[in-house]
Design a protein around this motif. Structure first.
Motif, PDB file in Angstrom:
ATOM      1  N   LEU A 122     -50.150 -62.679 -11.122  1.00 31.86           N
ATOM      2  CA  LEU A 122     -50.173 -63.322  -9.812  1.00 31.86           C
ATOM      3  C   LEU A 122     -51.546 -63.079  -9.207  1.00 31.86           C
ATOM      4  CD1 LEU A 122     -46.637 -62.372  -8.424  1.00 31.86           C
ATOM      5  CD2 LEU A 122     -47.300 -64.156 -10.069  1.00 31.86           C
ATOM      6  N   ILE A 123     -52.452 -64.015  -9.484  1.00 29.56           N
ATOM      7  CA  ILE A 123     -53.817 -63.962  -8.964  1.00 29.56           C
ATOM      8  C   ILE A 123     -54.174 -65.369  -8.480  1.00 29.56           C
ATOM      9  CG2 ILE A 123     -54.588 -62.017 -10.387  1.00 29.56           C
ATOM     10  CD1 ILE A 123     -55.834 -64.026 -12.326  1.00 29.56           C
ATOM     11  N   PRO A 124     -55.140 -65.496  -7.545  1.00 29.78           N
ATOM     12  CA  PRO A 124     -55.458 -66.827  -7.001  1.00 29.78           C
ATOM     13  C   PRO A 124     -55.825 -67.853  -8.063  1.00 29.78           C
ATOM     14  CG  PRO A 124     -56.440 -65.118  -5.630  1.00 29.78           C
ATOM     15  CD  PRO A 124     -55.872 -64.424  -6.835  1.00 29.78           C
ATOM     16  N   ALA A 125     -56.551 -67.436  -9.108  1.00 30.78           N
ATOM     17  CA  ALA A 125     -57.041 -68.387 -10.110  1.00 30.78           C
ATOM     18  C   ALA A 125     -55.925 -69.037 -10.918  1.00 30.78           C
ATOM     19  CB  ALA A 125     -58.017 -67.686 -11.063  1.00 30.78           C
ATOM     20  N   LYS A 126     -54.726 -68.506 -10.865  1.00 30.05           N
ATOM     21  CA  LYS A 126     -53.616 -69.113 -11.606  1.00 30.05           C
ATOM     22  C   LYS A 126     -53.010 -70.312 -10.882  1.00 30.05           C
ATOM     23  CE  LYS A 126     -53.651 -66.562 -15.318  1.00 30.05           C
ATOM     24  NZ  LYS A 126     -53.913 -67.146 -16.659  1.00 30.05           N
ATOM     25  N   GLY A 127     -53.395 -70.543  -9.630  1.00 27.54           N
ATOM     26  CA  GLY A 127     -52.989 -71.770  -8.953  1.00 27.54           C
ATOM     27  C   GLY A 127     -51.504 -71.904  -8.694  1.00 27.54           C
ATOM     28  N   ILE A 128     -50.808 -70.806  -8.476  1.00 24.21           N
ATOM     29  CA  ILE A 128     -49.349 -70.848  -8.358  1.00 24.21           C
ATOM     30  C   ILE A 128     -48.907 -71.628  -7.116  1.00 24.21           C
ATOM     31  CG2 ILE A 128     -47.262 -69.424  -8.249  1.00 24.21           C
ATOM     32  CD1 ILE A 128     -48.995 -67.216  -9.655  1.00 24.21           C
ATOM     33  N   GLU A 129     -49.744 -71.642  -6.077  1.00 24.19           N
ATOM     34  CA  GLU A 129     -49.407 -72.441  -4.895  1.00 24.19           C
ATOM     35  C   GLU A 129     -49.236 -73.917  -5.247  1.00 24.19           C
ATOM     36  OE1 GLU A 129     -51.685 -68.896  -3.168  1.00 24.19           O
ATOM     37  OE2 GLU A 129     -51.755 -70.152  -4.978  1.00 24.19           O
ATOM     38  N   THR A 130     -50.005 -74.410  -6.221  1.00 24.47           N
ATOM     39  CA  THR A 130     -49.858 -75.807  -6.647  1.00 24.47           C
ATOM     40  C   THR A 130     -48.458 -76.052  -7.185  1.00 24.47           C
ATOM     41  OG1 THR A 130     -52.215 -75.863  -7.236  1.00 24.47           O
ATOM     42  CG2 THR A 130     -50.823 -77.627  -8.102  1.00 24.47           C
ATOM     43  N   LEU A 131     -47.976 -75.140  -7.990  1.00 22.88           N
ATOM     44  CA  LEU A 131     -46.612 -75.243  -8.534  1.00 22.88           C
ATOM     45  C   LEU A 131     -45.588 -75.206  -7.401  1.00 22.88           C
ATOM     46  CD1 LEU A 131     -45.193 -73.235 -11.543  1.00 22.88           C
ATOM     47  CD2 LEU A 131     -43.942 -73.371  -9.410  1.00 22.88           C
ATOM     48  N   LEU A 132     -45.754 -74.264  -6.470  1.00 24.58           N
ATOM     49  CA  LEU A 132     -44.798 -74.136  -5.373  1.00 24.58           C
ATOM     50  C   LEU A 132     -44.768 -75.393  -4.515  1.00 24.58           C
ATOM     51  CD1 LEU A 132     -45.601 -70.453  -4.354  1.00 24.58           C
ATOM     52  CD2 LEU A 132     -43.535 -71.260  -5.519  1.00 24.58           C
ATOM     53  N   ASP A 133     -45.928 -75.977  -4.258  1.00 22.23           N
ATOM     54  CA  ASP A 133     -45.979 -77.197  -3.456  1.00 22.23           C
ATOM     55  C   ASP A 133     -45.293 -78.360  -4.168  1.00 22.23           C
ATOM     56  OD1 ASP A 133     -47.357 -75.771  -1.556  1.00 22.23           O
ATOM     57  OD2 ASP A 133     -49.323 -76.617  -2.054  1.00 22.23           O
ATOM     58  N   ALA A 134     -45.484 -78.441  -5.486  1.00 19.01           N
ATOM     59  CA  ALA A 134     -44.831 -79.501  -6.251  1.00 19.01           C
ATOM     60  C   ALA A 134     -43.314 -79.328  -6.231  1.00 19.01           C
ATOM     61  CB  ALA A 134     -45.354 -79.520  -7.685  1.00 19.01           C
ATOM     62  N   VAL A 135     -42.858 -78.107  -6.427  1.00 15.54           N
ATOM     63  CA  VAL A 135     -41.418 -77.823  -6.409  1.00 15.54           C
ATOM     64  C   VAL A 135     -40.837 -78.115  -5.033  1.00 15.54           C
ATOM     65  CG1 VAL A 135     -39.729 -75.938  -6.489  1.00 15.54           C
ATOM     66  CG2 VAL A 135     -41.439 -76.164  -8.306  1.00 15.54           C
ATOM     67  N   GLY A 136     -41.575 -77.751  -3.988  1.00 15.99           N
ATOM     68  CA  GLY A 136     -41.082 -77.986  -2.637  1.00 15.99           C
ATOM     69  C   GLY A 136     -40.840 -79.442  -2.317  1.00 15.99           C
ATOM     70  N   ALA A 137     -41.545 -80.328  -3.016  1.00 16.02           N
ATOM     71  CA  ALA A 137     -41.408 -81.768  -2.754  1.00 16.02           C
ATOM     72  C   ALA A 137     -40.336 -82.436  -3.611  1.00 16.02           C
ATOM     73  CB  ALA A 137     -42.754 -82.452  -2.994  1.00 16.02           C
ATOM     74  N   ILE A 138     -39.695 -81.683  -4.500  1.00  8.80           N
ATOM     75  CA  ILE A 138     -38.686 -82.244  -5.396  1.00  8.80           C
ATOM     76  C   ILE A 138     -37.312 -81.702  -4.988  1.00  8.80           C
ATOM     77  CG2 ILE A 138     -37.878 -82.439  -7.771  1.00  8.80           C
ATOM     78  CD1 ILE A 138     -40.759 -81.956  -8.680  1.00  8.80           C
ATOM     79  N   PRO A 139     -36.406 -82.550  -4.538  1.00 10.46           N
ATOM     80  CA  PRO A 139     -35.075 -82.079  -4.157  1.00 10.46           C
ATOM     81  C   PRO A 139     -34.371 -81.377  -5.315  1.00 10.46           C
ATOM     82  CG  PRO A 139     -35.420 -84.333  -3.428  1.00 10.46           C
ATOM     83  CD  PRO A 139     -36.577 -83.996  -4.326  1.00 10.46           C
ATOM     84  N   ASP A 140     -33.718 -80.271  -5.011  1.00  6.26           N
ATOM     85  CA  ASP A 140     -32.919 -79.499  -5.970  1.00  6.26           C
ATOM     86  C   ASP A 140     -33.752 -78.810  -7.043  1.00  6.26           C
ATOM     87  OD1 ASP A 140     -30.536 -80.289  -4.698  1.00  6.26           O
ATOM     88  OD2 ASP A 140     -30.475 -82.140  -5.877  1.00  6.26           O
TER      89      ASP A 140
END
Length: 392
Positions: free
Chosen positions: A221-239
Motif C-alpha cells: 500500500l504505497i502511492p505509486a500503486k494507484g489504489i485510489e484509481t481502483l477504489l474510484d472505479a469500484v465506487g462507480a459500479i453498483p454492487d
C-alpha cells in the motif's frame, strides 16, 4: 530437459542473490540444482528485510549448496556487500560461471567483479537486472555506482533482462553484449491447486455478499500503486466490492479516501497475508487489477501479481505503467494509468460478457503455464548457462 542436454559435463555456477535468503524465492535454483546439468553454489546474506520482517537464513532447512555470508547495508540493494567469505567461496568452488542476481550498478556487483579478477579470472559473468528505465540514485552515490556499472558491463558475458525494453535501456547505459529475456517466475502450484470452494470460503470469512462483483488488488500500500484509481472505479459500479490484500505506509490515506467516497461497506482491507492465504483470496476475486502509477522514482518493472492472478484463473486488468502491458500480453486488459473511468469500463465489460471473460481466463492460465512457471524459467536458465559457457 533432454538426455542430450544432460550428456555434457556439469557446469559449476556460483550465484549471488540477496532475495534468495527467503525460501519463497529459491524455487528456480532448486529446479536448476535438480536438473543434473549444474553444480550450484548459491550465496546469500545472513539476513535481509522483506516488507516489515527481517528474514534470516535458516541453515537447518536450506539445501547443502547454499551458503550465507555476513553482509553490511542489508536492505539497500545498491549499497549492500559482503563483509567476508566471498573470495573464499569463489576460490574454493572454482566456478565456470558467476551469476549475480543483483543490479549492475550495485556495490555487490562491483565486489563480485573485483573478486573474480583474482579468484575466478576465467569464469564467465552473467548479471540479472529488473530495471528498464533510469532510476534516480542518491547524488552522492552516483559517481561511484556509475563507475561500478561500467566495470560490470566490461566484464559481463551475458545479461538476463525482464523485457525487450530492459534490453534497450541497457544499450543506452553502455551494455551491448548478449542478453536473454526472462520474466519473473511464480510457483503456479500455489495458485492453481486450490479446492473449488476456496473463493467462496474467503468471501464468507470477509463478510462479502455473494452477489458482489469483487475487484481485487494484492501488493504494498504505497502511492505509486494507484489504489485510489481502483477504489474510484469500484465506487462507480453498483454492487461492486474492493478486496485489498497487503499493507504499507499508504494505509491511512486509503482509509481516508474510502471514507470520503462513502464506500466503506464495499471495501475489505485484509492487511499482509502469507502466500497460501493470498492465493485463496485471489480465488475470491472476479477481477484482479494492478493500477500502478509511474513516478519520477519508480515504474512497474514487471507486475508478478498479474501472473499470479492468471494462474488463479482470474481475469487481469492493469494500467499502462512500465512493463504491465507486456506482462499481460493478450491475456487481459490495459487502461491508461490513473483513468478510473477507463478501468470501470473494462470491469463492466468483464462482468457483463461471460464469453469474453472466460476467453481471457483461458488465455491467462495458458500464459501463466507457458511463460511464468519456475520450471520453464529454470530450463531456460540452464540453456543460457550452457550457451554462455560455450557448451551448447
Amino acid at each position: 530437459m533432454t538426455d542430450s542436454a544432460r550428456s555434457g559435463p556439469k557446469l559449476r555456477v556460483l550465484v549471488i542473490s540477496h532475495p534468495c535468503v527467503a525460501p519463497a524465492y529459491r524455487r528456480k535454483f532448486d529446479l536448476i540444482a535438480e536438473s543434473g546439468d549444474v553444480e550450484l553454489r548459491l550465496i546469500v546474506p545472513e539476513a535481509w528485510p522483506e516488507e516489515a520482517t527481517l528474514v534470516r537464513f535458516d541453515a537447518a532447512s536450506a539445501p547443502e549448496w547454499m551458503r550465507a555470508l555476513p553482509a553490511t547495508w542489508e536492505g539497500y540493494y545498491t549499497r549492500y556487500f559482503y563483509k567476508r567469505g566471498l573470495a573464499d567461496q569463489m576460490r574454493l568452488f572454482a566456478p565456470d560461471i558467476v551469476h549475480i542476481e543483483e543490479e549492475p550498478y550495485s556495490l555487490c556487483a562491483g565486489q563480485a567483479v573485483r573478486t573474480m579478477k583474482r579468484h575466478a579470472p576465467n569464469a564467465k559473468l552473467i548479471f540479472r537486472t529488473s530495471v528498464s528505465r533510469d532510476i534516480r540514485l542518491k547524488s552522492f552515490a552516483k559517481p561511484l555506482l556509475r563507475f561500478v556499472e561500467r566495470s560490470v558491463y566490461r566484464r559481463t558475458d551475458r545479461a538476463f533482462v525482464l523485457s525487450a525494453h530492459a534490453k534497450q535501456w541497457l544499450a543506452t547505459r553502455g551494455y551491448t553484449g548478449p542478453t536473454t529475456t526472462f520474466p519473473n517466475g511464480i510457483d503456479t502450484r500455489v495458485y492453481r491447486d486450490l479446492g473449488p470452494d476456496a473463493g467462496s470460503e474467503q468471501r464468507e470469512a470477509l463478510d462479502i455478499p455473494a452477489s458482489s462483483y469483487v475487484v481485487g488488488y494484492v501488493g504494498r500500500l504505497i502511492p505509486a500503486k494507484g489504489i485510489e484509481t481502483l477504489l474510484d472505479a469500484v465506487g462507480a459500479i453498483p454492487d461492486a466490492a474492493a478486496l485489498i490484500v497487503g499493507d504499507g505506509p499508504h494505509r491511512a490515506a486509503l482509509d481516508a479516501h474510502i471514507a470520503q467516497r462513502g464506500i466503506g461497506d464495499r471495501v475489505r482491507l485484509t492487511g499482509q497475508r502469507p502466500p497460501v492465504e493470498v492465493a485463496a483470496l485471489m480465488h475470491a476475486m472476479d477481477a484482479f487489477v494492478l493500477p500502478s502509477l509511474t513516478t519520477p522514482l519508480w515504474v512497474e518493472f514487471f507486475g508478478r501479481v498479474l501472473a499470479e492472478g492468471m494462474a488463479c484463473g482470474v481475469p487481469v486488468v492493469g494500467s499502462d505503467s512500465g512493463e504491465i502491458a507486456g506482462t499481460i500480453g493478450d491475456a487481459g486488459l490495459v487502461f491508461p494509468e490513473g483513468d478510473a473511468t477507463a478501468l470501470g469500463e473494462h470491469l463492466t465489460r468483464l462482468r457483463a460478457d461471460d464469453a469474453f471473460r472466460d476467453g481471457l481466463i483461458a488465455k491467462g492460465r495458458a500464459r501463466a503455464e507457458s511463460e511464468f512457471t519456475w520450471e520453464t524459467i529454470a530450463a531456460r536458465t540452464v540453456a543460457a548457462y550452457r550457451e554462455t559457457a560455450g557448451a551448447a
